[in-house]
Design a protein around this motif. Structure first.
Motif, PDB file in Angstrom:
ATOM      1  N   VAL A 124      34.222  47.283  30.274  1.00 44.81           N
ATOM      2  CA  VAL A 124      34.012  48.308  31.301  1.00 44.81           C
ATOM      3  C   VAL A 124      32.931  47.804  32.254  1.00 44.81           C
ATOM      4  O   VAL A 124      31.789  47.577  31.858  1.00 44.81           O
ATOM      5  CB  VAL A 124      33.590  49.647  30.679  1.00 44.81           C
ATOM      6  N   ILE A 125      33.330  47.593  33.501  1.00 43.71           N
ATOM      7  CA  ILE A 125      32.383  47.048  34.484  1.00 43.71           C
ATOM      8  C   ILE A 125      31.889  48.109  35.468  1.00 43.71           C
ATOM      9  O   ILE A 125      30.968  47.862  36.231  1.00 43.71           O
ATOM     10  CB  ILE A 125      33.010  45.877  35.261  1.00 43.71           C
ATOM     11  N   ASP A 137      36.387  51.230  35.678  1.00 43.63           N
ATOM     12  CA  ASP A 137      37.011  49.934  35.914  1.00 43.63           C
ATOM     13  C   ASP A 137      36.883  49.095  34.655  1.00 43.63           C
ATOM     14  O   ASP A 137      35.782  48.976  34.079  1.00 43.63           O
ATOM     15  CB  ASP A 137      36.335  49.209  37.078  1.00 43.63           C
ATOM     16  N   ILE A 138      37.992  48.508  34.236  1.00 41.40           N
ATOM     17  CA  ILE A 138      38.029  47.676  33.036  1.00 41.40           C
ATOM     18  C   ILE A 138      38.465  46.277  33.440  1.00 41.40           C
ATOM     19  O   ILE A 138      39.516  46.101  34.060  1.00 41.40           O
ATOM     20  CB  ILE A 138      39.017  48.249  31.999  1.00 41.40           C
ATOM     21  N   HIS A 182      45.655  48.679  40.693  1.00 41.92           N
ATOM     22  CA  HIS A 182      45.447  47.234  40.877  1.00 41.92           C
ATOM     23  C   HIS A 182      46.313  46.367  39.973  1.00 41.92           C
ATOM     24  O   HIS A 182      46.011  45.198  39.747  1.00 41.92           O
ATOM     25  CB  HIS A 182      43.971  46.857  40.691  1.00 41.92           C
ATOM     26  N   ASN A 183      47.387  46.920  39.442  1.00 40.96           N
ATOM     27  CA  ASN A 183      48.214  46.160  38.505  1.00 40.96           C
ATOM     28  C   ASN A 183      48.911  44.967  39.159  1.00 40.96           C
ATOM     29  O   ASN A 183      49.266  45.000  40.337  1.00 40.96           O
ATOM     30  CB  ASN A 183      49.284  47.089  37.905  1.00 40.96           C
ATOM     31  N   ARG A 184      49.162  43.947  38.356  1.00 39.15           N
ATOM     32  CA  ARG A 184      49.923  42.794  38.810  1.00 39.15           C
ATOM     33  C   ARG A 184      51.411  43.107  38.810  1.00 39.15           C
ATOM     34  O   ARG A 184      52.149  42.698  39.715  1.00 39.15           O
ATOM     35  CB  ARG A 184      49.648  41.592  37.883  1.00 39.15           C
ATOM     36  N   ALA A 185      51.843  43.826  37.799  1.00 42.74           N
ATOM     37  CA  ALA A 185      53.253  44.186  37.680  1.00 42.74           C
ATOM     38  C   ALA A 185      53.363  45.573  37.072  1.00 42.74           C
ATOM     39  O   ALA A 185      52.560  45.960  36.217  1.00 42.74           O
ATOM     40  CB  ALA A 185      53.984  43.170  36.804  1.00 42.74           C
ATOM     41  N   LEU A 186      54.358  46.325  37.522  1.00 41.37           N
ATOM     42  CA  LEU A 186      54.624  47.657  36.989  1.00 41.37           C
ATOM     43  C   LEU A 186      55.860  47.582  36.106  1.00 41.37           C
ATOM     44  O   LEU A 186      56.898  47.053  36.513  1.00 41.37           O
ATOM     45  CB  LEU A 186      54.862  48.656  38.131  1.00 41.37           C
ATOM     46  N   MET A 212      41.210  43.593  37.409  1.00 38.36           N
ATOM     47  CA  MET A 212      40.683  44.750  36.685  1.00 38.36           C
ATOM     48  C   MET A 212      41.704  45.875  36.724  1.00 38.36           C
ATOM     49  O   MET A 212      42.637  45.877  37.529  1.00 38.36           O
ATOM     50  CB  MET A 212      39.368  45.245  37.298  1.00 38.36           C
ATOM     51  N   LEU A 213      41.495  46.847  35.855  1.00 44.64           N
ATOM     52  CA  LEU A 213      42.243  48.097  35.897  1.00 44.64           C
ATOM     53  C   LEU A 213      41.284  49.191  36.336  1.00 44.64           C
ATOM     54  O   LEU A 213      40.219  49.362  35.752  1.00 44.64           O
ATOM     55  CB  LEU A 213      42.802  48.449  34.507  1.00 44.64           C
TER      56      LEU A 213
END
Length: 233
Positions: A124-125, A137-138, A182-186, A212-213
Motif C-alpha cells: 500500500v503506497i 493505491d497498491i 489503472h489495470n493493464r487488462a480487464l 499500481m491498483l
C-alpha cells in the motif's frame, strides 16, 4: 494521478448503479458531463454551481456525484446562462439513468457494512484521506492479479473516465460499489456477475505514472475508507 480522482467518484457508477433518485434542484453527474455542460443544461452559470457546491476545482467532478444546480431557495439565478447551441435546455435537473467526484456531501457513517477481501497483493503506497485520495493505491508488478473484493455485478468496464485508465466498477448491492483503476487488462465485461476473489483484471499503469491498483469503495455514491472493510494485513 489520483488527485484527479476527486474527479471521476466513480464510476458513473453511482447513477447507473442503482442509487436513489436525486432531490429536486440537484443533478447527478453522468459519464461525459462537464461543469459547463451541466450549467448550460440547467441555465445556470458555472460560477454559481461552483459556489453552491463548494468546488475547489471545477474540472474535478466525478460520475455519480450529486450537484446542486439551483440556489438553496429553489429558483434560478439572474446570472443564469442559456444553451450555447441555441437548443432548449431543461431547467429541471435530470436523474442519471445509468456509472468514479468531489463528493457532494460529507461522508456520514454508513448505516450498513460490507466485508471485503484485498483486491491485490502488493504494498500500500497511498491511503484514503477523503480529499486528494478517494481510495487506496497498491503497488506490485505489472500483471499481478486483481480480484473482486466482494461478489457483485460489473457495471462498468472501460477507459472512458479520465484519471482511471482501464477501470472496472462492481456493484455489490444497492449501497456499495468498488472501483479498480489503472489495470493493464480487464478480464470481465459489463453485466457479468463475479464472485469474491475471482480474477477480474491484471495490474497495470494505464493513465498513471507507475504500476499500481487504485481501489475505491463507495457507499451511496460517496467515497469511504476501504481499509475499514478490509482484513488486517
Amino acid at each position: 494521478m489520483m488527485k484527479r480522482l476527486a474527479c471521476a467518484s466513480l464510476l458513473a457508477l453511482v447513477a447507473a448503479c442503482g442509487s436513489a433518485p436525486v432531490a429536486p434542484g440537484f443533478y447527478r453527474v453522468e459519464r461525459g458531463d462537464t461543469l459547463s455542460k451541466i450549467a448550460r443544461s440547467n441555465r445556470q452559470s458555472v460560477q454559481s454551481i461552483v459556489r453552491w457546491n463548494n468546488l475547489n476545482n471545477p474540472d474535478s467532478i466525478e460520475v455519480g456525484q450529486v450537484l446542486r444546480v439551483v440556489p438553496a431557495g429553489g429558483t434560478s439565478t439572474s446570472g443564469a446562462i442559456r444553451s450555447s447551441g441555441g437548443g432548449s435546455a431543461s431547467a429541471t435537473p435530470r436523474s442519471a439513468p445509468a456509472p468514479v467526484a468531489a463528493d457532494s456531501a460529507p461522508s456520514a457513517a454508513p448505516a450498513s457494512s460490507i466485508s471485503l477481501v484485498w483486491p491485490a497483493d502488493g504494498t500500500v503506497i497511498r491511503r484514503f484521506d477523503g480529499n486528494n485520495s478517494k481510495g487506496i493505491d497498491i503497488s506490485a508488478a505489472a500483471g499481478t492479479p486483481v480480484i473482486a473484493a466482494a461478489a457483485g455485478t460489473v457495471v462498468y468496464a472501460g477507459n472512458g473516465l479520465r484519471g482511471y485508465g482501464n477501470l472496472l466498477i462492481i456493484k455489490h448491492n444497492a449501497e456499495y460499489l468498488t472501483a479498480y483503476a489503472h489495470n493493464r487488462a480487464l478480464m470481465v465485461k459489463e453485466g457479468q456477475s463475479v464472485t469474491r476473489g475471482e480474477k477480474i483484471a491484471e495490474m497495470g499503469d494505464t493513465d498513471t505514472d507507475r504500476v499500481m491498483l487504485h481501489f475505491e469503495l463507495r457507499y451511496q455514491g460517496r467515497s469511504i475508507d476501504p481499509s475499514r472493510s478490509l482484513p488486517p494485513r
